[in-house]
Design an enzyme around this catalytic site. Structure first.
Site, PDB file in Angstrom:
ATOM      1  N   HIS A 198       0.159 -14.215  -1.015  1.00  0.00           N
ATOM      2  CA  HIS A 198       1.446 -14.528  -0.401  1.00  0.00           C
ATOM      3  C   HIS A 198       1.911 -15.855  -0.988  1.00  0.00           C
ATOM      4  O   HIS A 198       1.304 -16.898  -0.744  1.00  0.00           O
ATOM      5  CB  HIS A 198       1.306 -14.580   1.114  1.00  0.00           C
ATOM      6  CG  HIS A 198       0.636 -13.348   1.656  1.00  0.00           C
ATOM      7  ND1 HIS A 198       1.246 -12.118   1.664  1.00  0.00           N
ATOM      8  CD2 HIS A 198      -0.613 -13.156   2.155  1.00  0.00           C
ATOM      9  CE1 HIS A 198       0.411 -11.226   2.172  1.00  0.00           C
ATOM     10  NE2 HIS A 198      -0.724 -11.835   2.483  1.00  0.00           N
ATOM     11  N   HIS A 211      -3.465   0.729 -14.630  1.00  0.00           N
ATOM     12  CA  HIS A 211      -4.451   1.665 -15.181  1.00  0.00           C
ATOM     13  C   HIS A 211      -4.239   3.024 -14.536  1.00  0.00           C
ATOM     14  O   HIS A 211      -4.196   3.122 -13.304  1.00  0.00           O
ATOM     15  CB  HIS A 211      -5.873   1.161 -14.890  1.00  0.00           C
ATOM     16  CG  HIS A 211      -6.940   2.185 -15.107  1.00  0.00           C
ATOM     17  ND1 HIS A 211      -7.349   2.574 -16.358  1.00  0.00           N
ATOM     18  CD2 HIS A 211      -7.666   2.910 -14.217  1.00  0.00           C
ATOM     19  CE1 HIS A 211      -8.305   3.501 -16.232  1.00  0.00           C
ATOM     20  NE2 HIS A 211      -8.509   3.716 -14.941  1.00  0.00           N
ATOM     21  N   SER A 226       7.002 -17.978   1.703  1.00  0.00           N
ATOM     22  CA  SER A 226       7.293 -17.466   3.037  1.00  0.00           C
ATOM     23  C   SER A 226       8.740 -16.969   3.110  1.00  0.00           C
ATOM     24  O   SER A 226       9.618 -17.455   2.406  1.00  0.00           O
ATOM     25  CB  SER A 226       7.032 -18.537   4.097  1.00  0.00           C
ATOM     26  OG  SER A 226       7.836 -19.665   3.860  1.00  0.00           O
ATOM     27  N   GLY A 253      -6.598   5.048  -1.002  1.00  0.00           N
ATOM     28  CA  GLY A 253      -6.824   3.658  -1.365  1.00  0.00           C
ATOM     29  C   GLY A 253      -8.296   3.283  -1.333  1.00  0.00           C
ATOM     30  O   GLY A 253      -9.013   3.661  -0.414  1.00  0.00           O
ATOM     31  N   GLU A 311       0.833  -1.210   0.000  1.00  0.00           N
ATOM     32  CA  GLU A 311       0.000   0.000   0.000  1.00  0.00           C
ATOM     33  C   GLU A 311       0.863   1.253   0.000  1.00  0.00           C
ATOM     34  O   GLU A 311       0.544   2.243  -0.661  1.00  0.00           O
ATOM     35  CB  GLU A 311      -0.968   0.015   1.177  1.00  0.00           C
ATOM     36  CG  GLU A 311      -1.866   1.232   1.124  1.00  0.00           C
ATOM     37  CD  GLU A 311      -3.219   1.051   1.790  1.00  0.00           C
ATOM     38  OE1 GLU A 311      -4.014   1.996   1.721  1.00  0.00           O
ATOM     39  OE2 GLU A 311      -3.480  -0.021   2.352  1.00  0.00           O
TER      40      GLU A 311
END
Length: 101
Positions: free
Chosen positions: A51, A68, A54, A44, A24
């Site tokens: 994920h 976009h 690991s 946002g 983010e």
């Protein structure tokens, strides 16, 4: 981003939430760099993350690219890699472009 006690979950792995925070941050900064900051700002709307591998230690590195770039929304892809260059997480964030008043 360092993989350390503050970014690990109880099993000793990089926390998925830490991946999302990194994604983010990268998407938000990238989106902000594409708008006129005197007239617009970015927030946002939605984020997701898969994920894939690991990570127990070291550093992870995030790379973002636009999918976009619209007038009102943007979509960014963020890939997070291990120190060995292995894809650890892939994320997508949708940003809203807001007008300042």
């Amino acid at each position: 981003m360092p993989v350390m006690e503050k970014t690990k979950q109880p099993l000793g792995l990089l926390h998925g939430g830490a991946n999302v925070v990194l994604a983010e941050t990268l998407g938000s900064v990238a989106a902000t760099l594409t708008v006129n900051r005197e007239k617009q700002y970015c927030v946002g709307l939605e984020i997701n993350a898969n994920h894939l591998k690991s990570v127990r230690d070291g550093l992870v590195r995030g790379v973002t690219k636009p999918i976009h770039l619209g007038r009102k929304t943007q979509v960014w892809e963020i890939k997070i890699f291990t120190e060995n260059g292995e894809l650890s997480c892939i994320s997508r964030i949708t940003m809203a472009i807001m007008e300042k008043h």
